[in-house]
Design an enzyme around this catalytic site. Structure first.
Site, PDB file in Angstrom:
ATOM      1  N   ASP A  54       0.862  -1.184   0.000  1.00  0.00           N
ATOM      2  CA  ASP A  54       0.000   0.000   0.000  1.00  0.00           C
ATOM      3  C   ASP A  54       0.898   1.234   0.000  1.00  0.00           C
ATOM      4  OD1 ASP A  54      -1.633   2.135   0.540  1.00  0.00           O
ATOM      5  OD2 ASP A  54      -2.833   1.084   2.052  1.00  0.00           O
ATOM      6  N   ASN A  82       3.000   5.387 -11.500  1.00  0.00           N
ATOM      7  CA  ASN A  82       1.676   5.616 -12.081  1.00  0.00           C
ATOM      8  C   ASN A  82       0.547   5.574 -11.046  1.00  0.00           C
ATOM      9  OD1 ASN A  82      -0.607   5.080 -14.225  1.00  0.00           O
ATOM     10  ND2 ASN A  82      -0.607   3.284 -12.881  1.00  0.00           N
ATOM     11  N   TYR A 146      -6.223  16.712  -5.093  1.00  0.00           N
ATOM     12  CA  TYR A 146      -5.735  15.884  -6.214  1.00  0.00           C
ATOM     13  C   TYR A 146      -4.824  16.732  -7.108  1.00  0.00           C
ATOM     14  CZ  TYR A 146      -5.679  13.130 -10.520  1.00  0.00           C
ATOM     15  OH  TYR A 146      -5.270  12.433 -11.633  1.00  0.00           O
ATOM     16  N   ALA A 148      -3.412  19.614  -6.536  1.00  0.00           N
ATOM     17  CA  ALA A 148      -2.222  20.134  -5.838  1.00  0.00           C
ATOM     18  C   ALA A 148      -1.135  19.067  -5.742  1.00  0.00           C
ATOM     19  CB  ALA A 148      -2.614  20.623  -4.445  1.00  0.00           C
TER      20      ALA A 148
HETATM   21  N1  LIG Z   1      -8.216   8.363 -15.485  1.00  0.00           N
HETATM   22  C1  LIG Z   1      -7.996   9.649 -15.763  1.00  0.00           C
HETATM   23  O1  LIG Z   1      -8.886  10.360 -16.286  1.00  0.00           O
HETATM   24  C2  LIG Z   1      -6.637  10.251 -15.464  1.00  0.00           C
HETATM   25  C3  LIG Z   1      -6.383  11.557 -15.942  1.00  0.00           C
HETATM   26  C4  LIG Z   1      -5.139  12.131 -15.682  1.00  0.00           C
HETATM   27  C5  LIG Z   1      -4.184  11.433 -14.956  1.00  0.00           C
HETATM   28  N2  LIG Z   1      -4.468  10.179 -14.472  1.00  0.00           N
HETATM   29  C6  LIG Z   1      -3.446   9.520 -13.681  1.00  0.00           C
HETATM   30  O2  LIG Z   1      -3.136   8.259 -14.252  1.00  0.00           O
HETATM   31  C7  LIG Z   1      -2.679   7.374 -13.226  1.00  0.00           C
HETATM   32  C8  LIG Z   1      -3.437   6.058 -13.318  1.00  0.00           C
HETATM   33  O3  LIG Z   1      -4.809   6.318 -13.048  1.00  0.00           O
HETATM   34  P1  LIG Z   1      -5.985   5.407 -13.626  1.00  0.00           P
HETATM   35  O4  LIG Z   1      -6.951   6.310 -14.278  1.00  0.00           O
HETATM   36  O5  LIG Z   1      -5.446   4.262 -14.350  1.00  0.00           O
HETATM   37  O6  LIG Z   1      -6.665   4.952 -12.241  1.00  0.00           O
HETATM   38  P2  LIG Z   1      -7.100   3.474 -11.725  1.00  0.00           P
HETATM   39  O7  LIG Z   1      -7.724   2.722 -12.844  1.00  0.00           O
HETATM   40  O8  LIG Z   1      -7.895   3.687 -10.494  1.00  0.00           O
HETATM   41  O9  LIG Z   1      -5.695   2.798 -11.381  1.00  0.00           O
HETATM   42  C9  LIG Z   1      -4.905   3.338 -10.356  1.00  0.00           C
HETATM   43  C10 LIG Z   1      -3.951   2.285  -9.877  1.00  0.00           C
HETATM   44  O10 LIG Z   1      -3.233   2.776  -8.721  1.00  0.00           O
HETATM   45  C11 LIG Z   1      -3.427   1.837  -7.658  1.00  0.00           C
HETATM   46  N3  LIG Z   1      -3.365   2.432  -6.327  1.00  0.00           N
HETATM   47  C12 LIG Z   1      -4.144   3.416  -5.820  1.00  0.00           C
HETATM   48  N4  LIG Z   1      -3.818   3.640  -4.546  1.00  0.00           N
HETATM   49  C13 LIG Z   1      -2.812   2.794  -4.238  1.00  0.00           C
HETATM   50  C14 LIG Z   1      -2.070   2.541  -3.058  1.00  0.00           C
HETATM   51  N5  LIG Z   1      -2.312   3.194  -1.920  1.00  0.00           N
HETATM   52  N6  LIG Z   1      -1.106   1.594  -3.087  1.00  0.00           N
HETATM   53  C15 LIG Z   1      -0.874   0.891  -4.230  1.00  0.00           C
HETATM   54  N7  LIG Z   1      -1.553   1.080  -5.370  1.00  0.00           N
HETATM   55  C16 LIG Z   1      -2.512   2.020  -5.375  1.00  0.00           C
HETATM   56  C17 LIG Z   1      -4.812   1.263  -7.941  1.00  0.00           C
HETATM   57  O11 LIG Z   1      -5.044   0.119  -7.166  1.00  0.00           O
HETATM   58  P3  LIG Z   1      -6.555  -0.484  -7.027  1.00  0.00           P
HETATM   59  O12 LIG Z   1      -6.711  -1.300  -8.266  1.00  0.00           O
HETATM   60  O13 LIG Z   1      -6.500  -1.273  -5.787  1.00  0.00           O
HETATM   61  O14 LIG Z   1      -7.511   0.687  -6.978  1.00  0.00           O
HETATM   62  C18 LIG Z   1      -4.685   1.023  -9.429  1.00  0.00           C
HETATM   63  O15 LIG Z   1      -3.892  -0.103  -9.712  1.00  0.00           O
HETATM   64  C19 LIG Z   1      -2.905   8.089 -11.892  1.00  0.00           C
HETATM   65  O16 LIG Z   1      -1.686   8.636 -11.440  1.00  0.00           O
HETATM   66  C20 LIG Z   1      -3.890   9.197 -12.260  1.00  0.00           C
HETATM   67  O17 LIG Z   1      -3.779  10.293 -11.402  1.00  0.00           O
HETATM   68  C21 LIG Z   1      -5.673   9.566 -14.722  1.00  0.00           C
END
Ligand SMILES: NC(=O)c1ccc[n+]([C@@H]2O[C@H](COP(=O)([O-])OP(=O)(O)OC[C@H]3O[C@@H](n4cnc5c(N)ncnc54)[C@H](OP(=O)(O)O)[C@@H]3O)[C@@H](O)[C@H]2O)c1
Length: 248
Positions: A54, A82, A146, A148
Site C-alpha cells: 500500500d 503511475n 488531487y 495540488a
Molecule cells: N483516469 C484519468 O482520467 C486520469 C487523468 C489524468 C491522470 N491520471 C493519472 O493516471 C494514473 C493512473 O490512473 P488510472 O486512471 O489508471 O486509475 P485506476 O484505474 O484507479 O488505477 C490506479 C492504480 O493505482 C493503484 N493504487 C491506488 N492507490 C494505491 C495505493 N495506496 N497503493 C498501491 N496502489 C494504489 C490502484 O489500485 P486499485 O486497483 O486497488 O484501486 C490502481 O492499480 C494516476 O496517477 C492518475 O492520477 C488519470
C-alpha cells in the site's frame, strides 16, 4: 533488448494496460499494487513479479526494495510511477485520511521510491517516469488536493531532473481524461461526468510507451490536452477569475 520495468498501480486502468503492453514485448515486469495476488489475472501476475504494497503507508518503498532483493533483481531500466487515487468534492467534506492518502500516493511514495531505487537505476541509466495529469496546470475546484498533489509531483520531477542531470533521465507525462475506474472510485457522479466517452486506458498506455521511447522531459498526451494544460499555466489568473465569477 528486454528491459526490467517496474510499474506502480499496475492492478487497474492505465497501469494494468502498461503492464500488458510491456509484457507483450517480452520485458521483465515488477508490478506494484495493493490488491491481493488471488484477485489478479494469473496470466500476468505471479509471486515472482507482483509486490503487494500500500503506497499510502510509510515504509512502502522499503518493502519494494526488500521484494527486489528477494527476487535478486539488480537493475531497473524503467520505473513508471503511475499509482493514483482520486477524490471529488468540496474540501470541507473531505476526510483527513483521504487528504493524507492523496499526498502519500501522489508525492510521498514517488519521492521515496525514486530515492530508494537509485542503486537499481544508476548502473543502467534507467529512466524514471512520473504519470501526472493535465489537471496539474488547470484550476479544478472540487479536486483541489488531487490537483495540488499532481502539481507537486511536477515540481519534484523538475527539480530531480536538475539534481540528477544526465545520470538519470526523469520524464513527466501529463495524461488527460481517460476511461478507467478512477472516476467511479473517486466518487464522481456519472450524471455529471460521462467517463465512457474518454479514450480507453489501452490507447493512453500505448501513447505513454511512445513518449517513453522519445526523450522529451515533459510530455502532454494529445493536442487538446496540450492546449488545455498550457492555457492553464499561461492564462491561469484570468481563468481563475472567470471561474470565481461563475461560482458566485
Ligand atoms: N483516469 C484519468 O482520467 C486520469 C487523468 C489524468 C491522470 N491520471 C493519472 O493516471 C494514473 C493512473 O490512473 P488510472 O486512471 O489508471 O486509475 P485506476 O484505474 O484507479 O488505477 C490506479 C492504480 O493505482 C493503484 N493504487 C491506488 N492507490 C494505491 C495505493 N495506496 N497503493 C498501491 N496502489 C494504489 C490502484 O489500485 P486499485 O486497483 O486497488 O484501486 C490502481 O492499480 C494516476 O496517477 C492518475 O492520477 C488519470
Amino acid at each position: 533488448m528486454p528491459k526490467t520495468v517496474l510499474i506502480t498501480g499496475a492492478t487497474d486502468g492505465i497501469g494494468l494496460a502498461l503492464a500488458r503492453l510491456y509484457h507483450s514485448r517480452g520485458d521483465r515486469l515488477i508490478l506494484v499494487g495493493r490488491r491481493t495476488l488471488a484477485d489478479l489475472d494469473p496470466q500476468l501476475f505471479d509471486d515472482a513479479n507482483y509486490c503487494q504494497v500500500d503506497l499510502s503507508q510509510v515504509g512502502a518503498a522499503a518493502e519494494i526494495v526488500r521484494f527486489l532483493q528477494a527476487q535478486k533483481i539488480a537493475q531497473i531500466h524503467l520505473l513508471v510511477q503511475n499509482a493514483g487515487v482520486g477524490y471529488v468534492g468540496p474540501i470541507a467534506a473531505q476526510s483527513a485520511a483521504s487528504i493524507r492518502q492523496l499526498v502519500n500516493v501522489h508525492l510521498g511514495a514517488p519521492a521515496d521510491l525514486t530515492q530508494s531505487l537509485l542503486p537499481w537505476l544508476h548502473p543502467v541509466r534507467g529512466k524514471v517516469v512520473f504519470i501526472s495529469s493535465v489537471a496539474a496546470g488547470l484550476p479544478a475546484p472540487d479536486y483541489a488536493v488531487y490537483v495540488a498533489t499532481k502539481a507537486a509531483l511536477d515540481g519534484l520531477a523538475r527539480n530531480l531532473r536538475i539534481e540528477l542531470g544526465d545520470a538519470l533521465p526523469i520524464q513527466v507525462i501529463h495524461v488527460g481524461a481517460t476511461r478507467t475506474g478512477m472516476h467511479r472510485k473517486a466518487g464522481v457522479d456519472p450524471a455529471r461526468m460521462d467517463w465512457t466517452r474518454f479514450p480507453p486506458a489501452e490507447d493512453v498506455a500505448a501513447n505513454i510507451a511512445l513518449a517513453v521511447e522519445r526523450n522529451r522531459a515533459e510530455v502532454t498526451l494529445g493536442a487538446t490536452n496540450w492546449i488545455l494544460y498550457r492555457s492553464g499555466l499561461w492564462l491561469g489568473g484570468m481563468i481563475d477569475r472567470l471561474l470565481m465569477r461563475r461560482s458566485r
